[in-house]
Design a protein around this motif. Structure first.
Motif, short mmCIF file in Angstrom:
data_model
loop_
_atom_site.label_atom_id
_atom_site.label_comp_id
_atom_site.label_asym_id
_atom_site.label_seq_id
_atom_site.Cartn_x
_atom_site.Cartn_y
_atom_site.Cartn_z
N UNK A 55 61.44 -63.77 36.73
CA UNK A 55 60.21 -64.10 37.52
C UNK A 55 60.92 -64.44 39.05
N UNK A 56 60.17 -64.57 39.81
CA UNK A 56 60.60 -64.69 41.16
C UNK A 56 60.08 -65.99 41.61
N UNK A 99 62.16 -89.30 41.00
CA UNK A 99 61.35 -90.59 40.90
C UNK A 99 62.24 -91.46 39.95
N UNK A 100 62.91 -92.35 40.14
CA UNK A 100 63.88 -93.21 39.48
C UNK A 100 64.78 -92.30 38.75
N UNK A 101 64.77 -92.34 37.50
CA UNK A 101 65.60 -91.45 36.63
C UNK A 101 64.86 -90.22 36.14
N UNK A 102 63.65 -89.99 36.81
CA UNK A 102 62.96 -88.73 36.30
C UNK A 102 63.04 -87.80 37.43
N UNK A 103 63.12 -86.48 36.95
CA UNK A 103 62.92 -85.36 37.76
C UNK A 103 61.50 -84.56 37.35
N UNK A 104 60.82 -84.42 38.74
CA UNK A 104 59.77 -83.95 38.59
C UNK A 104 59.51 -82.98 39.57
N UNK A 105 59.71 -81.57 39.33
CA UNK A 105 59.92 -80.42 39.94
C UNK A 105 58.65 -79.43 39.64
N UNK A 106 58.42 -78.68 40.77
CA UNK A 106 57.40 -77.65 40.76
C UNK A 106 57.79 -76.41 41.44
N UNK A 107 57.47 -75.34 40.63
CA UNK A 107 58.13 -73.89 40.79
C UNK A 107 57.03 -72.90 40.90
N UNK A 108 56.97 -72.40 42.47
CA UNK A 108 55.94 -71.56 42.45
C UNK A 108 56.47 -70.16 41.94
N UNK A 109 55.81 -69.52 41.04
CA UNK A 109 56.63 -68.09 40.82
C UNK A 109 55.69 -67.18 40.69
N UNK A 110 56.14 -65.95 40.85
CA UNK A 110 55.48 -64.64 40.76
C UNK A 110 56.24 -63.67 40.07
N UNK A 111 55.49 -62.50 39.59
CA UNK A 111 56.04 -61.35 38.84
C UNK A 111 56.78 -60.61 39.88
#
Length: 820
Positions: free
Chosen positions: A774-775, A784-796
């Motif tokens: 995927x791209x 946030x503190x010891x937590x990773x909160x990540x968002x990835x916008x992916x396409x075909x």
């Protein structure tokens, strides 16, 4: 001389005078606390010395010794007297006669007596065999007779104790642990045992014994005052009850508080809890030091041999800036400068909790003495360190206790003072308010993968009951406090609003789910209006579960959780733009309900279906089966009086607990041949067995038929049953979670990753997405503190959003890669 004559002569030495003086002393309102205990011990010393002198005016080779609590001079109004008659063994008959002339006057006055007659050799032998005897002899105090004999025994007992400390101290620690297991934690009990519970007077005495061993010593700050307050409470309890009791029963707490001049029973409990907290913390620190010393002694000879006789150098491993690990504790680095680093206390606490290490009391004491206050609002690092501390799971509790012991918590969060050691007079609650708040944060740390803002969840967990220190509704008061605290911590205006909403409505979901009709659109709409957004609803759902789990086992169950989840699902749909179902009266029956109704009409009797319900398996572990939610019981019966009490009684006879219950009238289809009005009562209930297995549906139906026709006397059956049974009185981070955000973008598929922050995490995510072909169109990474909160916008490969099945497969593959 006869025994009667002996006792008469003993009476002439003044037992009646002692009794009168004792009564006068105990009734003196102006004298209480340590002065009264000292005066009572002195009065008793004089009386016993008089008895001894009258019976053996020229005694040699014999002495009278006070041991245990009396030896320490801690005589409460109803305390027993611990006495040892020590002799050299030269004249056993004379010793026996003397013992009679000492013990009988004590018994005649109704005073409890714990007595023994031994030679020094016998005393040492018994002490070596019985740890409790040895502990009592550590407090031996000379009363009368041969002072040299007493001094010799004291010297020998102390020498034995210090020589045997490597063996006896682990025994003492085990004894303390067993007692705590039996009697519980004093500072969390509504009816605590002031002596036996953990943090009580027995533990304070054990700490004195450890200090006498010269192997380790307890923290001295506040320990003497804590012991004094518990002794004062026991004195008042003895005077109020007139009994030698150590249990602070609910019905006596107001009287005890009045005897001590305190405002009310809650003030008394807070004082008792605070004292127990000091003693418990001192015990934790002391036993940790004892074990460290014993371990060091065990390995030192080998290390010296390896190092050629040189002194081993303690290894120091960096944990964070200014914080290192040494000897199993988090300590300050040599370069640390607390006076120049106001964030250091939070950084050290977070590092200790993340590493599941205790925070050195010496480090905490130094930071409390030298660290400057944090500016307002807090710098970002301070806020992040607090969130990391709160999100560290079970180790957070001990680290928080260490900060509390030196007053650092109330310096960081002044509003904490009102909830510290505050009792909760509710049997559902296991903890005091302050410990409940920390316990909620611990529970919330395991739910951080379920929310997009774990920092807000953890802070809300810490603050949700902060209003319990103020008059009125604690949720309303808490909202005001939460706004102030959140702004002080440096959250922006939007986050402050969310935190205030969470605190204000932290009971909304569970109260609505268990007390309102979820099929009523007004119920769902009211919750949606209060919450306002999907993200706040997500946080409130997690906070609700964490709060209930931290309250106690009676506050949360799979059934209750299923009701809350059902409500959250309905509210989420409404917030997403969907409309709630129509009113329940117009909702169409299911096919099964319709079938049961037709069968009930045809047979003229009840028809039922009993079906177990299970919670769906957790999405992060599809192989795990769901936990039973109970049993759904659907009953159709021709409309007639008495159906509801009949069914409820039958279920009670079968020991089935009703969790939810609904009843409505159902009109039969027009094509059904009806001889009456064509109406059937439909009941849809959720039930669970109190214990044992569920009854068969045929037995339930048979009993229901009998109940409806009057041949089953439910009242009598229940009364018979009741009469037959009389009434009796280093943390592991949660696994990563990867989800597809629905309808988050028209141009790409948004994949959200929530995981423990760690070096190389983003690399592993990128590698997994690459492998999935995927791209990544863009990404938004935050920690946030010891937590990773990540968002990835992916396409075909063509630049289009992924088809739903491909998006789900990609998220699953990414999660599996992160779990590997």
């Amino acid at each position: 001389m006869t025994r009667t004559d002996d006792r008469k002569e003993t009476d002439d030495t003044g037992p009646s005078g002692y009794a009168a003086a004792r009564l006068h002393l105990l009734n003196q309102e102006a004298r209480s606390g340590p002065p009264r205990r000292t005066a009572l011990a002195g009065l008793t010393d004089d009386w016993l010395t008089g008895l001894f002198t009258a019976a053996a005016p020229a005694a040699k080779g014999i002495s009278l010794i006070a041991v245990g609590g009396y030896g320490r001079g801690e005589l409460s109004p109803r305390s027993d007297l611990d006495l040892l008659l020590l002799h050299d063994g030269s004249d056993p008959a004379a010793v026996a006669a003397l013992a009679d002339r000492l013990w009988y006057p004590v018994w005649d006055l109704g005073i409890s007596l714990d007595h023994s007659v031994r030679t020094p050799a016998e005393a040492r032998k018994t002490a070596g065999e019985d740890l409790k005897v040895q502990l009592g002899l550590l407090d031996a105090r000379h009363l009368a007779g041969d002072l040299g004999l007493t001094a010799g025994l004291r010297t020998a007992i102390l020498a034995d104790w210090r020589n045997q400390a490597p063996k006896r101290l682990p025994e003492l620690q085990e004894l303390c642990a067993e007692r705590a297991e039996r009697h519980g934690e004093l500072r969390f009990l509504l009816e605590p045992d002031l002596k036996e519970a953990r943090g009580g007077l027995r533990d304070a005495t054990a700490l004195r014994a450890v200090a006498a061993s010269w192997l380790a010593d307890a923290p001295r700050e506040g320990l003497a005052d804590a012991r004094r307050r518990l002794l004062d409470a026991r004195d008042a309890l003895h005077l109020v009850t007139g009994r030698a009791t150590d249990r602070l029963a609910l019905q006596e707490q107001d009287q005890v508080a009045a005897e001590l001049g305190l405002l009310d029973a809650d003030t008394l409990l807070r004082q008792v809890y605070e004292s127990a907290r000091v003693i418990s913390y001192a015990g934790d620190v002391t036993w940790r030091e004892v074990n460290r010393v014993l371990r060091a002694r065990a390995v030192r000879p080998r290390l010296r041999a390896m190092l050629g006789g040189g002194k081993p150098v303690a290894e120091r491993t960096p944990l964070a800036e200014g914080v290192v690990e040494q000897d199993g504790e988090a300590v300050l680095a040599r370069t640390a400068r607390p006076e120049r680093d106001p964030v250091l206390p939070l950084r050290a606490a977070a590092a200790a909790a993340q590493a599941a290490l205790p925070l050195s009391p010496h480090a905490v004491r130094r930071m409390a003495a030298t660290t400057r206050p944090l500016p307002t609002p807090w710098p970002a690092e301070a806020r992040e360190q607090l969130i990391t501390l709160l999100g560290s799971g079970r180790p957070t509790v001990d680290v928080w206790e260490a900060l509390e012991a030196e007053g650092l918590i109330t310096r960081l969060l002044p509003d904490w003072e009102r909830v510290r050691c505050r009792p909760q007079r509710n049997a559902v609650h296991l903890w005091t308010v302050d410990r409940h708040l920390i316990e909620t944060a611990v529970r919330a740390s395991a739910l951080t993968r379920r929310v997009s803002r774990p920092d807000l969840l953890l802070v809300a967990a810490l603050l949700h009951d902060i209003g319990k220190g103020w008059p009125g509704d604690h949720s309303v008061a808490g909202e005001i406090i939460a706004r102030d605290v959140a702004a002080r911590l440096g959250f922006d205006r939007a986050d402050v609003t969310v935190l205030a909403t969470l605190v204000l409505h932290h009971l909304l979901l569970v109260e609505t789910a268990t007390r309102r009709d979820l099929d009523d659109p007004a119920t769902v709409r009211a919750v949606a209006d209060a919450v306002g957004s999907q993200s706040t609803l997500e946080l409130l759902h997690a906070l609700t579960e964490a709060d209930a789990l931290a309250t106690g086992p009676a506050a949360w169950s799979t059934w209750r959780g299923s009701l809350v989840s059902d409500l959250v699902g309905r509210v989420a749909a409404l917030l997403a733009g969907e409309h709630p179902d129509t009113e329940p009266e117009t909702a169409a029956p299911t096919a099964e309900q319709e079938r049961l109704a037709i069968e009930a009409h045809r047979t003229g009797g009840p028809v039922l279906a009993l079906r177990a319900q299970a919670e769906p398996a957790p999405p992060d572990d599809p192989a795990e089966t769901g936990e039973p939610l109970g049993v759904e019981l659907v009953i159709a019966v021709p409309d007639q009086p008495g159906v509801l009490p009949a069914l409820a009684g039958v279920l009670a006879l079968h020991r089935l607990t009703v969790r939810t219950g609904g009843l409505r009238t159902l009109r039969l289809p027009d094509d059904v041949d009806t001889s009456g009005d064509g109406s059937v009562l439909l009941l849809d209930w959720r039930v669970a067995a109190e214990y044992g297995s569920l009854p068969q549906a045929t037995r339930l139906r048979a009993d229901l038929v009998r109940a409806l026709d009057g041949t089953l006397d439910i009242t009598s059956r229940l009364a018979e049953r009741d009469a037959a049974y009389p009434r009796r009185r280093g943390r592991t981070a949660p696994p990563p979670r990867v989800t597809v955000a629905p309808a988050a973008s028209r141009h790409a598929t948004v994949i959200e990753v929530r995981a423990q922050d760690a070096p190389g995490l983003l690399f592993r995510i990128g590698s997994a997405l690459e492998k999935a072909a995927v791209r990544v169109r863009s990404m938004h990474v935050s920690t946030l503190g010891a937590n990773a909160v990540d968002a990835f916008y992916v396409t075909s490969g063509t630049g289009a959003p992924l088809p739903p099945e491909d998006a789900t497969a990609t998220a699953r593959a990414l999660e599996e890669a992160l779990r590997a």
